[in-house]
Design a protein around this motif. Structure first.
Motif, mmCIF file in Angstrom:
data_model
loop_
_atom_site.group_PDB
_atom_site.id
_atom_site.type_symbol
_atom_site.label_atom_id
_atom_site.label_comp_id
_atom_site.label_asym_id
_atom_site.label_seq_id
_atom_site.Cartn_x
_atom_site.Cartn_y
_atom_site.Cartn_z
ATOM 1 N N THR A 159 -6.671 0.268 7.103
ATOM 2 C CA THR A 159 -7.575 0.994 6.144
ATOM 3 C C THR A 159 -8.942 0.592 6.549
ATOM 4 O OG1 THR A 159 -7.746 -0.880 4.491
ATOM 5 C CG2 THR A 159 -5.961 0.540 4.129
ATOM 6 N N ASN A 160 -10.038 1.368 6.054
ATOM 7 C CA ASN A 160 -11.313 1.088 6.368
ATOM 8 C C ASN A 160 -12.112 1.291 4.977
ATOM 9 O OD1 ASN A 160 -11.601 0.915 9.671
ATOM 10 N ND2 ASN A 160 -10.304 2.470 9.374
ATOM 11 N N GLU A 161 -12.199 0.177 4.235
ATOM 12 C CA GLU A 161 -12.755 0.254 2.925
ATOM 13 C C GLU A 161 -13.936 -0.651 2.888
ATOM 14 O OE1 GLU A 161 -9.321 -0.277 0.454
ATOM 15 O OE2 GLU A 161 -8.710 -1.357 2.050
ATOM 16 N N PHE A 162 -15.106 0.181 2.191
ATOM 17 C CA PHE A 162 -16.086 -0.732 1.788
ATOM 18 C C PHE A 162 -16.018 -1.442 0.335
ATOM 19 C CE2 PHE A 162 -18.233 2.016 4.981
ATOM 20 C CZ PHE A 162 -18.544 1.185 5.802
ATOM 21 N N ALA A 163 -15.416 -2.584 0.499
ATOM 22 C CA ALA A 163 -15.031 -2.973 -1.077
ATOM 23 C C ALA A 163 -15.698 -4.536 -1.120
ATOM 24 C CB ALA A 163 -13.482 -3.301 -0.851
ATOM 25 N N GLY A 164 -16.737 -4.815 -0.391
ATOM 26 C CA GLY A 164 -17.371 -5.760 -0.627
ATOM 27 C C GLY A 164 -16.639 -7.052 -0.165
ATOM 28 N N TYR A 165 -16.719 -8.364 -0.261
ATOM 29 C CA TYR A 165 -16.019 -9.304 0.221
ATOM 30 C C TYR A 165 -14.362 -9.682 -0.176
ATOM 31 C CZ TYR A 165 -20.462 -10.422 2.393
ATOM 32 O OH TYR A 165 -21.611 -10.201 3.112
ATOM 33 N N ASP A 166 -14.101 -8.448 -1.022
ATOM 34 C CA ASP A 166 -12.774 -8.590 -1.586
ATOM 35 C C ASP A 166 -11.659 -8.526 -0.498
ATOM 36 O OD1 ASP A 166 -10.316 -8.609 -2.923
ATOM 37 O OD2 ASP A 166 -10.942 -6.818 -4.154
ATOM 38 N N THR A 167 -11.062 -9.614 -0.236
ATOM 39 C CA THR A 167 -9.971 -9.706 0.809
ATOM 40 C C THR A 167 -8.515 -9.604 0.299
ATOM 41 O OG1 THR A 167 -9.834 -12.184 0.773
ATOM 42 C CG2 THR A 167 -11.453 -11.153 2.201
ATOM 43 N N ARG A 168 -8.530 -8.983 -0.807
ATOM 44 C CA ARG A 168 -6.885 -8.695 -1.377
ATOM 45 C C ARG A 168 -6.516 -7.416 -0.853
ATOM 46 N NH1 ARG A 168 -8.405 -9.148 -7.591
ATOM 47 N NH2 ARG A 168 -10.274 -7.753 -6.673
ATOM 48 N N THR A 169 -5.226 -7.292 -0.735
ATOM 49 C CA THR A 169 -4.521 -6.090 -0.374
ATOM 50 C C THR A 169 -4.130 -5.502 -1.832
ATOM 51 O OG1 THR A 169 -2.372 -7.184 -0.307
ATOM 52 C CG2 THR A 169 -3.376 -7.139 1.895
ATOM 53 N N THR A 170 -4.067 -4.135 -1.513
ATOM 54 C CA THR A 170 -3.660 -3.310 -2.822
ATOM 55 C C THR A 170 -2.401 -2.380 -2.465
ATOM 56 O OG1 THR A 170 -4.886 -1.468 -2.079
ATOM 57 C CG2 THR A 170 -6.286 -3.156 -3.278
ATOM 58 N N LEU A 171 -1.688 -2.413 -3.606
ATOM 59 C CA LEU A 171 -0.640 -1.731 -3.448
ATOM 60 C C LEU A 171 -0.795 -0.226 -3.145
ATOM 61 C CD1 LEU A 171 2.538 -1.266 -3.986
ATOM 62 C CD2 LEU A 171 2.128 -0.715 -6.303
ATOM 63 N N GLU A 172 -1.770 0.393 -3.804
ATOM 64 C CA GLU A 172 -2.126 1.710 -3.074
ATOM 65 C C GLU A 172 -2.284 1.824 -1.659
ATOM 66 O OE1 GLU A 172 -5.631 5.057 -4.144
ATOM 67 O OE2 GLU A 172 -5.887 3.018 -5.021
ATOM 68 N N ALA A 173 -2.965 1.003 -1.092
ATOM 69 C CA ALA A 173 -3.337 1.026 0.515
ATOM 70 C C ALA A 173 -2.065 0.904 1.202
ATOM 71 C CB ALA A 173 -4.417 0.242 0.804
#
Length: 386
Positions: free
Chosen positions: A281-295
């Motif tokens: 993925t290529n996401e601007f999500a701040g400093y959140d390093t969690r993975t997501t089920l959607e991704a």
């Protein structure tokens, strides 16, 4: 803790450790300050791909070509197994727009000296038999390679230490002080470090370090999620990626294939472990390093659209890393601030691929006290010498 160094490097990722190695090789007294552990940030979440085919002609491609030449002898130079292998890569187009773009990119890269070639749709499954989805054309580069990002980072760190560099893990940088118009010391959680130079190699956190010397670095954390499939013997070694995300990256379009604008299709087989990496993925999500089920689901959906047989394999795990995104590409050398302040960041997902040339350039830049040739001239000099 000894308080004097010629150079303090902030950030112990692959870029910081490469800078430390090449500086130490020149005899500089180097201290690397790392907030966690060596290679624990973006370097640990990198796929290890060293690709020319994905680079738009210009400075970034010139950096990549120079770095690849260094990689050819890097294992010997560092006396380490970094799992460097030339596997080649294939970029596939799923529609007419993507196919036309690959034709355009191929012509520009050939003019720049990259050995790429267009291949017809019928040949793509021959190069990687897992390809069964709709493909209109492909762009092939036989010299694209890959390596192990963990081993590269550790090899640079170890080689730097063998030449006298100190690496301080678990150490926070609290402030950077100046005397007059020149940098003087770095205040850390383990005490002050006097230095003639400070290199900001803090990756996605480079902007925060820049603020300490009154400089704005337009570097943002860009999250990349990757899925790892189970080890299976006999899977094709040819790396395959989609042209849609590449088109979006180079032209600023959001129209990636399959409607997943922030998901890149790529299949990367790792020969040493027999596993496969999918994504990212290529996401601007701040400093959140969690993975997501959607991704994770989106990555698997993109992969099985073109390679349906991958759906029979188990996904073992996923991870996310924060890539230091810079709209203008890597920032190397002096980018504002007091005398004695340099940067090595903004590599995006190409940190491992561009680490050798970034480290070499920064070492030369500092050895000349920032008065040497600029980056384009430096690269031209290397090309002429080769």
């Amino acid at each position: 803790m000894p308080a004097d160094s010629d150079v303090v490097i902030i950030g112990g990722g692959v870029i910081g450790c490469a800078v430390a190695y090449y500086l130490s090789k020149q005899g500089a007294r180097v201290t690397v300050v790392e907030r966690a552990a060596v290679g624990s940030g973006a370097s640990s979440a990198n796929s290890g791909v060293i690709s020319m085919a994905t680079k738009k002609p210009g400075l970034t491609l010139d950096l990549a070509l120079a770095s690849q030449r260094l990689y050819e002898r890097l294992a010997w130079e560092l006396q380490a197994d970094i799992e460097y292998s030339v596997e080649g890569s294939l970029i596939v187009a799923e529609n007419e727009t993507e196919a036309a773009y690959l034709e355009e990119l191929a012509a520009a890269q050939q003019a720049a000296g990259v050995p790429v070639q267009m291949v017809p749709a019928a040949r793509c499954p021959e190069m990687n038999p897992l390809l069964e989805g709709r493909v209109l054309a492909g762009l092939y580069c036989a010299t694209d390679a890959q390596t192990n990002p963990f081993k590269v980072t550790q090899a640079f760190a170890r080689a730097a230490q063998e030449r006298g560099a100190r690496i301080l893990g678990g150490t926070q940088v609290q402030a950077i002080e100046t005397e007059g118009n020149r940098l003087a010391r770095v205040l850390t959680s383990r005490g002050p470090l006097r230095a003639n130079w400070v290199v900001n190699a803090a990756g996605a956190y480079a902007a925060e370090v820049g603020k300490m010397v009154g400089v704005v670095h337009e570097v943002l954390p860009r999250r990349g999620q990757i899925v790892v499939l189970e080890a299976v013997e006999g899977l094709p070694g040819m790396r395959v990626s989609g042209a849609g995300a590449l088109l979006a990256k180079h032209r600023g379009s959001a129209a990636a294939s399959g409607g997943d604008a922030n998901i890149s299709f790529s299949y990367t087989s790792k020969p040493a472990s027999a596993t496969v990496l999918l994504g990212s993925t290529n996401e601007f999500a701040g400093y959140d390093t969690r993975t997501t089920l959607e991704a994770v689901a989106g990555i698997c959906r993109c992969a099985t659209r073109l390679m349906p047989r991958l759906g029979e394999l188990n996904a073992l795990r996923s991870w996310a890393g924060l890539r230091p995104y810079s709209a203008n590409g890597p920032l190397l050398g002096h980018c504002g601030g007091p005398a004695g302040y340099a940067v090595a960041t903004g590599h995006g997902g190409d940190g491992v691929a561009l680490a050798p040339i970034s480290g070499l350039y920064l070492a030369e830049f500092i050895a000349r006290d920032g008065q040497g040739p600029g980056l384009p001239e430096f690269l031209n000099g290397l090309k002429t010498a080769a």
